[in-house]
Design an enzyme around this catalytic site. Structure first.
Site, PDB file in Angstrom:
ATOM      1  N   HIS B 140       0.811  -1.218   0.000  1.00 60.64           N
ATOM      2  CA  HIS B 140       0.000   0.000   0.000  1.00 60.64           C
ATOM      3  C   HIS B 140       0.839   1.259   0.000  1.00 60.64           C
ATOM      4  O   HIS B 140       0.363   2.331   0.345  1.00 60.64           O
ATOM      5  CB  HIS B 140      -0.966  -0.003   1.179  1.00 60.64           C
ATOM      6  N   GLY B 141       2.131   1.126  -0.339  1.00 60.46           N
ATOM      7  CA  GLY B 141       2.966   2.300  -0.584  1.00 60.46           C
ATOM      8  C   GLY B 141       3.499   3.009   0.639  1.00 60.46           C
ATOM      9  O   GLY B 141       3.849   4.184   0.561  1.00 60.46           O
TER      10      GLY B 141
END
Lengths: 687, 175
Positions: B140-141
């Site tokens: 999710h970065g």
């Protein structure tokens, strides 16, 4: 389940739900308002007890499946890991394994009650047949469950029972192959049995719903065998039947707990604590006690196909009972001849059970044939003829009349209780061995015997020393780890002591970053080292006989105590056959065999070893191992200490089990007492 | 008559309540083992004992991943640049404020030891990726810096530090 309910909820949320799904009305009409005959006796509580046992088996079974590994190489050790390492794992396993026996005790009482009071007669034929189907499913489930621990009896039981199907003409061999999934019983068999063992209880639960449905349509039978006529004949299910069932159940749980906490291995076979070995059949194969009568029928017929057919017929014949017995009078209370024949039939079943545990030789075979004939004669000759010629006594007009003029058939009840006790105690006979036995090992006074028994820590430490200095030269102990030495209820070593003991060994580990295996000092998480790298090496180094692993030795050996001693053993909680046997073997060597005994080369004569010729030499001598605590350094003392140590390695949670057992027993006695008085208070209105 | 029957009534009520209460206690006690069995078993606990890791083969700017209790542990040999970047941050501006000195052992500034599990939803971040010379979680970065602190993305907390100690200058014991 008996038509539209008159139940009207007051709460608006309940009303909303009830209009869309009348579930509260269903529960109310089936288990609250449901009219139940007021003269039911305690034999009628076993239906509720059976439902409870099905629930216990499903819950404990689902949990055990979380920890169990259905693989031929791993199953045995995974069951032991449950008992040794999982929190309360020993309790869950004993609940489940003894639960199967309790389930069958309850179902046999339930069935005999149906037989005695004619509960299979019009209009309850389908109810009865559904019961027979449940019983068949239970037998299949119980059999497949017994295979899962993958001990010697599991494996050979699976082999023998699956081979029954090979008796079927033309298709037999193909059916057996389909059951096995291989050329013999093996890993695929274990896998499919696990899957089916998980499935079938839910099928049973489904048929139980049908069984209860049919019951609630026809209504319960009752000891008088007359249908309820007026409202005076019945009482509402709740609170009357509920509280009576609760009291009956509480008594049953008390009985169940006795087995779980004090004699958990009483109904099992010591051979099942030996891992499955496809190359060696145990000297005497016996199924679990609840199959013994049918096993006896199978063995008493000398033809393979006919034997299998007779065994299955013995169960299936029950489904035809409603038509074999056409007597109009339901309850045998009013059928003096049928009543006598019924008790003879109960005796025949117990006798068949006893014979099923005996070796198929000599007088046992003849007796088995006679009793098999009696078993079938009861259904095919006695009941059909009696129903035509017997003149029944006058049946009461109504249930209310029966209650007013009640006389307790104390004798019959007492007989039935004795019968039930005899049935469950049959197992003692199952330890019979076909091979000839030496003299019975003398009983030693163990500190861990009895309801408050505890291990003697000093004795366990001395026993460990003997194992380490003497036994471990040839015997492995694969289920015990150094960390166990510090466990509560064990030898009581400190963590530092256990770490030091572990560090004495070298353990092969790896591969390391370079991909090489390396040796490192042992840690407490490591198991005790094995003296040989594999079984073949062990066999080659020991004159052809591999020294067995000692972890479970104290539970994997037994001997026959004989009738009636084995029944008393259930009450005195005698569970020390294994350590008695180990002590006897270690002190039973004799330099010169008795006159006329031909001792094979490379063997030693042992008084207590079956067959007397033992590959193990006499290894203990006085003063061989030094004791620091002043205990006499005699062979007899050594033997006792190491036997006690082996009892601990076989049953490491023994102290926890007995301690928790005492607490549970006290609690259950209080609850049972309270339920008894509550039941009396509730029923005071009804009389 | 009325009084004695009402006394009988209350005695009965007491009996019913007492029985119900004892039965309820029994049912609750019976549920306990069914839940307790879900705990890690004794062999799992024993296998989670401390492990020792030799740091000597890890060159400047390299990292290794070892497993302890089933969790990946990143051991990163930080470069001078990475150490400086980790120190030059305004701690108060971080989502989970922690100075670099609280995340390494004193005198062993070049060694960052963190549990390599993203504090967002448990994925494993990739080392030496992202904008902060630290870790980047591909799920999710989330981005962590060279001290393992959360700088950007949905993760709420810095990468956790396992219990460990230096046995010698080139050896640590985790656990």
């Amino acid at each position: 389940m008996s038509g539209p309910s008159s139940f009207q909820p007051q709460n608006s949320v309940l009303k909303w739900i009830e209009r869309r799904l009348p579930i509260f009305g269903l529960v109310h009409s089936s288990f609250v308002a449901y009219p139940t005959p007021r003269n039911l006796n305690y034999w009628w509580t076993f239906g509720g007890i059976l439902s409870f046992m099905l629930g216990v088996q499903i819950i404990t079974g689902v949990i055990l499946a979380m920890h169990y590994t259905p693989h031929a190489d791993l199953a045995f050790n995974s069951v032991e890991a449950i008992v040794r390492d999982v929190d309360y794992g020993w309790l869950l396993r004993y609940l489940h394994s003894n639960g199967a026996s309790m389930f069958f005790i309850a179902v046999y009482i339930h069935m005999l009650r149906g037989l005695y009071y004619g509960s299979y007669k019009e209009p309850r034929e389908i109810l009865w047949i559904l019961g027979v189907i449940i019983y068949l499913l239970m037998m299949a489930t119980g059999f497949m469950g017994y295979v899962l621990p993958w001990g010697q009896m599991s494996f050979w039981g699976a082999t023998v029972i699956t081979n029954l199907f090979s008796a079927i003409p033309y298709f037999g061999e193909s059916i057996v192959t389909l059951l096995w999934g291989g050329y013999s019983v093996g890993n695929p068999t274990l896998n499919r049995f696990f899957s089916l063992h998980y499935l079938l209880p839910f099928v049973i639960a489904g048929v139980v719903v049908l069984h209860v449905w049919a019951l609630h349509v026809a209504g319960q039978n009752n000891p008088a065998g007359v249908e309820p006529k007026t409202a005076k004949d019945t009482v509402p299910f709740t609170p009357y039947a509920t509280i009576k069932d609760a009291f009956g159940l509480s008594c049953f749980i008390l009985f169940y707990c006795w087995f779980i906490f004090y004699i958990p291995n009483y109904l099992g076979d010591p051979d099942n604590y030996i891992p499955a070995n496809p190359g060696v059949t145990p000297a005497h194969i016996v199924p679990e006690w609840y199959y013994l009568p049918f096993y006896a029928i199978l063995r008493s017929i000398p033809n393979k196909l006919a034997g299998v057919a007779a065994m299955f017929s013995a169960i299936l014949i029950l489904a035809f009972l409603p038509w074999l017995d056409s007597a109009k009078t339901r309850s045998m209370r009013y059928r003096p001849l049928a009543k006598q024949c019924f008790w003879i039939f109960v005796g025949v079943c117990l006798g068949l059970g006893y014979l099923g545990a005996k070796p198929p030789e000599g007088v046992y075979v003849v007796a088995g044939r006679i009793l098999t004939a009696c078993y079938f004669a009861y259904f095919l000759i006695v009941l059909p003829i009696l129903s035509r010629i017997e003149k029944p006594r006058t049946v009461p007009n109504s249930i209310a009349d029966d209650v007013l003029g009640k006389k307790k058939s104390v004798v019959a009840s007492a007989l039935a209780v004795i019968g039930a006790v005899g049935l469950l105690a049959l197992d003692g006979g199952s330890t019979a061995r076909a091979a000839e036995h030496g003299p019975t090992p003398p009983s030693v006074n163990w500190s861990f015997a009895g309801p408050f028994g505890k291990f003697d820590q000093g004795q366990l430490q001395r026993g460990y020393k003997i194992y380490k200095e003497v036994c471990s030269a040839c015997h492995s102990m694969n289920l015990v780890h150094y960390r166990n030495l510090t466990d509560p209820g064990g030898p009581g070593f400190s963590i530092a002591q256990a770490e030091a003991l572990a560090a004495e060994i070298q353990v092969k580990d790896g591969p390391n970053d370079a991909g090489e295996m390396f040796e490192r000092p042992g840690r407490v998480a490591d198991k005790f080292p094995a003296p040989f790298p594999n079984e073949n090496a062990a066999r080659a180094a020991n004159g052809g006989a591999a020294p067995p692993d000692l972890s479970l030795m104290a539970k994997a050996r037994g001997y026959e105590r004989g009738f009636p001693q084995f029944i008393f053993d259930a009450f005195t909680q005698f569970q020390e056959k294994g350590p008695n046997y180990i002590h006897a073997i270690l002190t039973g060597f004799e330099e010169t065999p008795p006159e006329g005994f031909e001792l094979p080369d490379g063997s030693t004569y042992n008084k207590y070893f079956p067959g007397h010729a033992m590959k193990m030499p006499s290894v203990l001598a006085d003063d061989q191992v030094t004791y620091d605590d002043g205990t006499p350094q005699k062979v007899d003392q050594y033997a006792k200490d190491v036997a006690a140590f082996l009892m601990w390695t076989a049953e490491p949670k023994l102290e926890e089990r007995k301690r928790l057992g005492f607490q549970v027993m006290i609690f259950m006695i209080i609850l049972t007492g309270l339920l008894y008085f509550t039941k009396r208070a509730v029923w005071a209105d009804a009389h | 008559m009325t009084t004695s029957s009402s006394a009988g009534q209350s005695r009965r009520d007491f009996l019913f309540v007492a029985t119900g209460a004892v039965a309820a206690v029994g049912a609750a006690a019976a549920a306990w083992p069914l839940v307790a069995q879900l705990n890690p078993d004794a062999s799992t606990v024993a296998a989670g004992a401390p492990i020792e890791v030799d740091l000597a083969p890890i060159a400047d700017g390299q990292d290794i991943k070892v497993f302890w209790r089933g969790k990946p542990i990143y051991i990163m040999h930080r470069t001078k640049k990475q150490i400086e970047e980790a120190r030059d941050v305004n701690v108060a501006s971080l989502p989970d404020p922690q100075p670099d000195s609280a995340r390494v052992k004193e005198g062993h500034d070049q060694w960052l030891v963190v549990i390599g599990i993203c504090t967002h939803l448990g994925c494993i971040p990739i080392a030496h990726e992202g904008n902060y010379d630290g870790f980047f979680c591909p799920c999710h970065g989330s981005q962590y810096d060279s001290s393992g602190r959360i700088r950007q993305g949905p993760a709420p907390l810095n990468l956790a530090i396992p219990p460990y100690a230096f046995v010698s200058d080139s050896k640590i014991r985790i656990g």
